[in-house]
Design a protein around this motif. Structure first.
Motif, PDB file in Angstrom:
ATOM      1  N   UNK A 113      29.477  61.641  38.874  1.00 49.89           N
ATOM      2  CA  UNK A 113      28.749  62.103  40.056  1.00 49.89           C
ATOM      3  C   UNK A 113      28.598  60.977  41.080  1.00 49.89           C
ATOM      4  N   UNK A 114      29.258  59.841  40.811  1.00 49.38           N
ATOM      5  CA  UNK A 114      29.291  58.749  41.775  1.00 49.38           C
ATOM      6  C   UNK A 114      27.987  58.013  41.946  1.00 49.38           C
ATOM      7  N   UNK A 115      27.193  57.901  40.877  1.00 53.21           N
ATOM      8  CA  UNK A 115      25.878  57.268  40.999  1.00 53.21           C
ATOM      9  C   UNK A 115      25.947  55.749  41.059  1.00 53.21           C
ATOM     10  N   UNK A 116      27.033  55.163  40.590  1.00 55.81           N
ATOM     11  CA  UNK A 116      27.103  53.701  40.507  1.00 55.81           C
ATOM     12  C   UNK A 116      27.659  53.089  41.785  1.00 55.81           C
ATOM     13  N   UNK A 117      27.135  51.914  42.103  1.00 55.61           N
ATOM     14  CA  UNK A 117      27.684  51.068  43.155  1.00 55.61           C
ATOM     15  C   UNK A 117      28.236  49.837  42.455  1.00 55.61           C
ATOM     16  N   UNK A 118      29.546  49.628  42.542  1.00 52.67           N
ATOM     17  CA  UNK A 118      30.155  48.550  41.779  1.00 52.67           C
ATOM     18  C   UNK A 118      30.258  48.904  40.308  1.00 52.67           C
ATOM     19  N   UNK A 119      30.055  47.913  39.455  1.00 57.65           N
ATOM     20  CA  UNK A 119      30.242  48.092  38.010  1.00 57.65           C
ATOM     21  C   UNK A 119      28.999  48.703  37.373  1.00 57.65           C
ATOM     22  N   UNK A 120      29.187  49.770  36.616  1.00 54.99           N
ATOM     23  CA  UNK A 120      28.077  50.407  35.903  1.00 54.99           C
ATOM     24  C   UNK A 120      27.945  49.778  34.518  1.00 54.99           C
TER      25      UNK A 120
END
Length: 333
Positions: free
Chosen positions: A318-325
């Motif tokens: 769902x695209x919740x991460x910015x950069x590395x999760x």
């Protein structure tokens, strides 16, 4: 007691808590040339979705009723190997367990002088190496060329756009939130950003690429990729890294791309980071040098708690991460 996360059911579409289970188990003990590790950080990555399917692929599927595995940073709690001492920080492909036993020869010590230990799972790990080899070996970037990157604010994409700038490319980054496009333009110096959830991607790409597209680094596939192909320049290169838009859609179909490839004499090549295993040192040396020189930076998104690893994984789709999760499991001792 120890905890582990098992795959108990194979998802037919988007994975959820019905497919994973947290179980209590005994803490294992190391044997000769093994070490007992305390998990500190766990990486969740889109490729893991493919391993949940029982199909032939570049890596064997996860087995049902066994722990999932992936990139982990851990601390040595007990060692039966002369290569590691108690307290060493290491990284490797390890099972999702709070405490796990591993063969010593499958681990690598983390050098804390290069950056926070979590970078070994991100910009100085698999995502960074994926970006480096995909762009430099397949993409063959040249000064002044137009590079389009989908999933540009993710762990791989954010490294790709920066490496593209290092090589003198004009970079167009596609992402899905205002926060991500702002990060790309303000912090990573991306020339043009496109929010695919708020803009007409076809119109925005045509405006952003008036001279066409020389390199397309594709992390998502699907409709976004379909809009790029008509813009390909002569001898363009398509780096097929991922297709996350299709991972949870069985038998996903799209427009035919063969005519676009013929007309542009374009190259499209898929790859996995394992293809470059014998060149890892080359990639690592470049990435670590750029990081030291300030030419390469990174973002990390954290969840905390072993029990929240599944939610962090689900959030990738769902695209919740910015950069590395990442998931922080414990502090080092």
């Amino acid at each position: 007691m120890n905890r582990e996360i098992q795959l108990i059911k194979r998802p037919e579409s988007t994975p959820n808590h019905d497919h994973l289970k947290i179980l209590n188990t005994d803490t294992p003990q190391p044997e000769e040339e093994e070490v007992l590790l305390k998990t500190l950080y766990v990486s969740v990555d889109p490729y893991m979705r493919g391993r949940m399917n029982d199909v032939k692929s570049y890596v064997e599927p996860f087995k049902l009723h066994e722990p999932i595995s992936g990139g982990v940073v851990a601390q040595v709690s007990d060692s039966k190997s002369s290569d590691f001492e108690k307290g060493d920080i290491v990284t490797g492909n390890l099972q999702w367990k709070e405490y796990v036993v591993s063969k010593a020869n499958s681990l690598r010590k983390v050098d804390p002088t290069l950056g926070p230990v979590t970078t070994s799972l991100g910009v100085l790990g698999m995502p960074g190496l994926t970006a480096y080899f995909g762009l430099t070996d397949i993409g063959q970037p040249k000064q002044g060329e137009t590079l389009v990157v989908s999933g540009a604010a993710g762990a791989v994409g954010s490294a790709v756009v920066q490496i593209g700038k290092i090589y003198g490319c004009r970079v167009v980054g596609i992402a899905g939130t205002e926060e991500k496009t702002r990060y790309l333009s303000e912090e990573l110096d991306v020339d043009v950003t496109i929010n695919y959830k708020q803009q007409n991607v076809k119109n925005a790409l045509e405006e952003a690429c008036p001279q066409g597209v020389d390199i397309y680094f594709d992390n998502v596939g699907g409709d976004i990729a379909d809009t790029v192909y008509p813009l390909l320049n002569k001898f363009a290169r398509i780096v097929q890294c991922g297709a996350i838009s299709s991972y949870n859609i069985p038998n996903d179909q799209g427009p035919r791309l063969q005519m676009h490839l013929i007309k542009s004499s374009a190259l499209i090549k898929g790859f996995t980071i394992g293809d470059y295993q014998d060149r890892f040192k080359e990639g690592f040396d470049h990435l670590s040098t750029w990081l030291k020189e300030g030419k390469l930076t990174y973002k990390e998104t954290f969840q905390e708690g072993f029990e929240n690893i599944p939610d962090a994984f689900f959030g990738l789709f769902t695209g919740e991460n910015l950069g590395k999760q990442l998931v922080k499991v414990a502090n080092p001792e």
